[in-house]
Design a protein around this motif. Structure first.
Motif, PDB file in Angstrom:
ATOM      1  N   UNK A  47       0.837  -1.204   0.000  1.00 20.02           N
ATOM      2  CA  UNK A  47       0.000   0.000   0.000  1.00 20.02           C
ATOM      3  C   UNK A  47       0.868   1.250   0.000  1.00 20.02           C
ATOM      4  N   UNK A  48       1.960   1.171   0.760  1.00 20.27           N
ATOM      5  CA  UNK A  48       2.811   2.346   0.902  1.00 20.27           C
ATOM      6  C   UNK A  48       3.584   2.666  -0.376  1.00 20.27           C
ATOM      7  N   UNK A  49       4.227   1.645  -0.944  1.00 20.19           N
ATOM      8  CA  UNK A  49       5.167   1.894  -2.042  1.00 20.19           C
ATOM      9  C   UNK A  49       4.703   1.374  -3.392  1.00 20.19           C
ATOM     10  N   UNK A  50       3.643   0.568  -3.413  1.00 21.14           N
ATOM     11  CA  UNK A  50       3.179   0.038  -4.680  1.00 21.14           C
ATOM     12  C   UNK A  50       3.863  -1.264  -5.058  1.00 21.14           C
ATOM     13  N   UNK A  65      -5.597   2.754  -1.943  1.00 23.83           N
ATOM     14  CA  UNK A  65      -4.950   1.647  -2.651  1.00 23.83           C
ATOM     15  C   UNK A  65      -5.151   1.790  -4.152  1.00 23.83           C
ATOM     16  N   UNK A  66      -5.273   3.011  -4.601  1.00 27.94           N
ATOM     17  CA  UNK A  66      -5.595   3.193  -6.019  1.00 27.94           C
ATOM     18  C   UNK A  66      -4.484   2.693  -6.927  1.00 27.94           C
ATOM     19  N   UNK A  67      -3.239   2.814  -6.480  1.00 27.91           N
ATOM     20  CA  UNK A  67      -2.162   2.305  -7.330  1.00 27.91           C
ATOM     21  C   UNK A  67      -2.235   0.780  -7.444  1.00 27.91           C
ATOM     22  N   UNK A  68      -2.715   0.121  -6.384  1.00 24.46           N
ATOM     23  CA  UNK A  68      -2.869  -1.328  -6.482  1.00 24.46           C
ATOM     24  C   UNK A  68      -4.024  -1.691  -7.410  1.00 24.46           C
ATOM     25  N   UNK A  73     -24.552  -1.826 -15.599  1.00 26.78           N
ATOM     26  CA  UNK A  73     -23.642  -2.190 -14.512  1.00 26.78           C
ATOM     27  C   UNK A  73     -22.199  -1.890 -14.896  1.00 26.78           C
ATOM     28  N   UNK A  74     -21.850  -2.168 -16.141  1.00 25.82           N
ATOM     29  CA  UNK A  74     -20.488  -1.876 -16.590  1.00 25.82           C
ATOM     30  C   UNK A  74     -20.216  -0.380 -16.504  1.00 25.82           C
ATOM     31  N   UNK A  75     -21.159   0.422 -16.981  1.00 29.18           N
ATOM     32  CA  UNK A  75     -20.971   1.875 -16.942  1.00 29.18           C
ATOM     33  C   UNK A  75     -20.769   2.344 -15.508  1.00 29.18           C
ATOM     34  N   UNK A  76     -21.618   1.870 -14.604  1.00 25.65           N
ATOM     35  CA  UNK A  76     -21.495   2.271 -13.204  1.00 25.65           C
ATOM     36  C   UNK A  76     -20.134   1.842 -12.643  1.00 25.65           C
ATOM     37  N   UNK A  77     -19.745   0.606 -12.926  1.00 30.10           N
ATOM     38  CA  UNK A  77     -18.464   0.105 -12.424  1.00 30.10           C
ATOM     39  C   UNK A  77     -17.307   0.934 -12.962  1.00 30.10           C
ATOM     40  N   UNK A  78     -17.341   1.248 -14.242  1.00 29.30           N
ATOM     41  CA  UNK A  78     -16.231   1.993 -14.846  1.00 29.30           C
ATOM     42  C   UNK A  78     -16.118   3.394 -14.255  1.00 29.30           C
ATOM     43  N   UNK A  79     -17.266   4.016 -14.001  1.00 30.90           N
ATOM     44  CA  UNK A  79     -17.216   5.349 -13.395  1.00 30.90           C
ATOM     45  C   UNK A  79     -16.597   5.271 -12.001  1.00 30.90           C
ATOM     46  N   UNK A  80     -17.028   4.283 -11.229  1.00 33.16           N
ATOM     47  CA  UNK A  80     -16.465   4.151  -9.883  1.00 33.16           C
ATOM     48  C   UNK A  80     -14.969   3.843  -9.950  1.00 33.16           C
ATOM     49  N   UNK A  81     -14.582   2.929 -10.816  1.00 38.28           N
ATOM     50  CA  UNK A  81     -13.159   2.605 -10.953  1.00 38.28           C
ATOM     51  C   UNK A  81     -12.362   3.837 -11.352  1.00 38.28           C
ATOM     52  N   UNK A  82     -12.908   4.590 -12.281  1.00 39.07           N
ATOM     53  CA  UNK A  82     -12.216   5.805 -12.699  1.00 39.07           C
ATOM     54  C   UNK A  82     -12.061   6.787 -11.557  1.00 39.07           C
ATOM     55  N   UNK A  83     -13.127   6.933 -10.782  1.00 41.17           N
ATOM     56  CA  UNK A  83     -13.079   7.869  -9.654  1.00 41.17           C
ATOM     57  C   UNK A  83     -12.061   7.412  -8.614  1.00 41.17           C
ATOM     58  N   UNK A  84     -11.881   6.106  -8.500  1.00 40.36           N
ATOM     59  CA  UNK A  84     -10.901   5.599  -7.548  1.00 40.36           C
ATOM     60  C   UNK A  84      -9.488   5.862  -8.040  1.00 40.36           C
TER      61      UNK A  84
END
Lengths: 188, 188
Positions: free
Chosen positions: B26-29, B97-100, B146-157
């Motif tokens: 989490x710290x360094x990727x 954990x966005x880099x993960x 569902x895909x659209x919703x998931x992609x928006x959330x993933x993008x926001x993360x």
DNA sequence: ATCGATCTTGAATGGTAATCAAGAGACGGT
DNA sequence: ACCGTCTCTTGATTACCATTCAAGATCGAT
């Protein structure tokens, strides 16, 4: 002015290296393609790549940008097609390099050059939206709506979605943008 | 039954290694954290990690899953909050954990174990949508919405979005899902 | 006490990105 | 025609990486 000139101008050779690198990177991906192999495939010593590119990341960015600029040039002739069709075309054109798109997002946290290019990449998408929508968006909605559209398109590129779903996603995204531009915010 | 047992049960030690690995990852990727350093931080030889995990990818998956399962357990108690609030909570919880998350998407193309976990990750999101929407979606819209919703959330993360925009994205996504569930498709 | 399974490790392998210093080639000034 | 300087190219090296192998240690069951 350049004092000394090589038989092959620097820009041209750089572009040749880029073209060779693009082949391998698209085929095998960033992590599975070593600088040695890239050099070998370009008929050059590994160190020569470091003369033209500071980093492996800078090379990635150059390849990605080459691809993106060509894409945007091609896209110009589609500007009068329905927005959903343009999205579909963009997605199908970016799918072959989806692992590189994923790599760019992954290396944003690591490399400054990738980070910089990535913001330009998103900027290109937003410019496209703005150009296509005729009327400007309300400032309060612009950022979020554009982000949502971009994320959906990015997701459709990087995830292996079937053809039907891809088409629906394009339609959903285009319709939404048009509606927001018409400011029918109550229906949204 | 297990014929032989170590003073520390295998599952428990595995989990200790996982906890130690999570900190560093989490710290360094992922790419900036070597197996040696992970082992050192866990007070163990590098090879020991390979006894409990076949790969660095399998270790990544285990860490990610540990995080995800804890997240879903915590989320259970928020099930009666507005959907947009739940999304906001999820995004804020996954941002550290966005880099993960980005790494997982990057290594889907490379590692079978990551690929498998990634589909489960999306499945978890879709299950959450389904659970929250009360009524089931029309089969023809379900996948794309569902895909659209998931992609928006993933993008926001994974993208560094400011707080206001994040909130708007959550609202947009939640509203859209509710509307689709109410089958007011003419308004969408 | 011994056997076999479980767990741990040191050493080695083949690879990696990147750096350094030395070289080759072309041009402008003389 | 030579020479110095700048541009470009490269071989050798460095430090590190994920992973494997074979040998060791430690325990429960017999």
């Amino acid at each position: 002015m350049a004092r000394n000139r090589r038989p092959v101008p620097k820009e041209q050779k750089r572009d040749e290296l880029l073209a060779a690198a693009a082949q391998l990177l698209v085929l095998d991906g960033y992590e599975a393609t070593s600088m040695s192999r890239l050099a070998q495939h370009a008929g050059v010593a590994p160190n020569t790549l470091y003369w033209y590119f500071h980093d492996k990341d800078e090379l990635l960015v150059a390849v990605a940008d080459r691809y993106l600029q060509a894409l945007l040039r091609e896209h110009a002739s589609l500007a009068d097609r329905p927005l959903a069709d343009q999205f579909l075309w963009l997605i199908e054109r970016l799918r072959p390099v989806k692992h590189l798109v994923a790599t760019v997002h992954n290396r944003v946290a690591v490399s400054a050059s990738v980070r910089e290019w990535h913001t330009g990449f998103h900027q290109s998408f937003e410019n496209l939206f703005e150009r296509q929508l005729a009327g400007p968006l309300a400032a309060e909605h612009r950022t979020a709506e554009f982000a949502a559209a971009t994320f959906i398109l990015e997701g459709a590129i990087t995830h292996g979605i079937d053809e039907a779903t891809t088409g629906q996603l394009c339609k959903i995204t285009a319709d939404r943008l048009h509606r927001v531009a018409e400011a029918k915010m109550n229906a949204i």
